[in-house]
Scaffold this motif. Structure first.
Motif, PDB file in Angstrom:
ATOM      1  N   GLU A   1     -16.095  47.399  33.185  1.00 26.84           N
ATOM      2  CA  GLU A   1     -16.090  48.806  34.066  1.00 26.84           C
ATOM      3  C   GLU A   1     -15.427  49.954  33.291  1.00 26.84           C
ATOM      4  OE1 GLU A   1     -17.496  49.645  36.951  1.00 26.84           O
ATOM      5  OE2 GLU A   1     -18.699  47.836  36.782  1.00 26.84           O
ATOM      6  N   ASN A   2     -14.203  49.643  32.902  1.00 27.48           N
ATOM      7  CA  ASN A   2     -13.453  50.597  32.049  1.00 27.48           C
ATOM      8  C   ASN A   2     -14.135  51.291  30.902  1.00 27.48           C
ATOM      9  OD1 ASN A   2     -10.322  51.392  30.639  1.00 27.48           O
ATOM     10  ND2 ASN A   2     -10.831  52.047  32.660  1.00 27.48           N
ATOM     11  N   ALA A   3     -14.747  50.339  30.103  1.00 20.53           N
ATOM     12  CA  ALA A   3     -15.776  50.731  28.796  1.00 20.53           C
ATOM     13  C   ALA A   3     -16.506  51.610  29.298  1.00 20.53           C
ATOM     14  CB  ALA A   3     -15.926  49.400  28.121  1.00 20.53           C
ATOM     15  N   ASP A   4     -17.355  51.429  30.417  1.00 21.60           N
ATOM     16  CA  ASP A   4     -18.528  51.881  31.067  1.00 21.60           C
ATOM     17  C   ASP A   4     -18.044  53.333  31.532  1.00 21.60           C
ATOM     18  OD1 ASP A   4     -20.374  49.763  30.578  1.00 21.60           O
ATOM     19  OD2 ASP A   4     -20.289  49.266  32.507  1.00 21.60           O
ATOM     20  N   THR A   5     -16.827  53.483  32.094  1.00 25.06           N
ATOM     21  CA  THR A   5     -16.230  54.850  32.592  1.00 25.06           C
ATOM     22  C   THR A   5     -15.987  55.754  31.330  1.00 25.06           C
ATOM     23  OG1 THR A   5     -15.470  53.988  34.614  1.00 25.06           O
ATOM     24  CG2 THR A   5     -14.593  55.923  33.908  1.00 25.06           C
TER      25      THR A   5
END
Length: 144
Positions: free
Chosen positions: A45-49
């Protein structure tokens, strides 16, 4: 008759102890599975954001230092500080499709997922508002 009853009672006690040990080990295994799975989801999720933010900022031709500062404000505590040299962008003037492509890579340290599944890859493609050419950027995150 009494000795048979005592032997049956001993067997029942041993079976109960073994049953409780199995149940306890199952709960402990599930507990650590949930923790590892949530860490993998958090990294993804952090990489996507981060890739969505970077793609948008690059598409409007924001300064690299401002993009990195924004990404450092967004990133989670489990991600090491991102430096301006970490974000590598290449303009491809042979392709005029007005795209900005941002790839973010990370590797989970806990070996929760096997092989390539242990790698996190986030890719975002947005409309390039500042140029007609394709711009592709990549960033490799270091997870703590």
């Amino acid at each position: 008759m009494k000795t048979k009853k005592i032997n049956n009672l001993k067997n029942a006690v041993v079976e109960q102890i073994v049953l409780w040990i199995v149940i306890f080990m199952s709960f402990v295994t599930m507990f650590f599975f949930v923790i590892d799975y949530s860490n993998a989801l958090k990294a993804n999720e952090n990489a996507d954001t981060l890739s969505q933010y970077a793609a948008r900022m690059i598409s409007i031709n924001e300064e690299t230092d401002d993009i990195i500062a924004g990404m450092n404000n967004i990133k989670g505590d489990h991600v090491s500080t991102i430096e301006s040299d970490d974000l590598v962008c290449v303009d491809d003037t042979s392709v005029s499709n007005r795209q900005v492509i941002v790839n973010i890579y990370a590797t989970l340290d806990n070996d929760f997922l096997e092989g390539d599944a242990n790698n996190v890859h986030s890719k975002t493609v947005v409309f390039n508002e500042s140029s007609e050419f394709q711009k592709e950027c990549s960033l490799t995150l270091s997870l703590n």
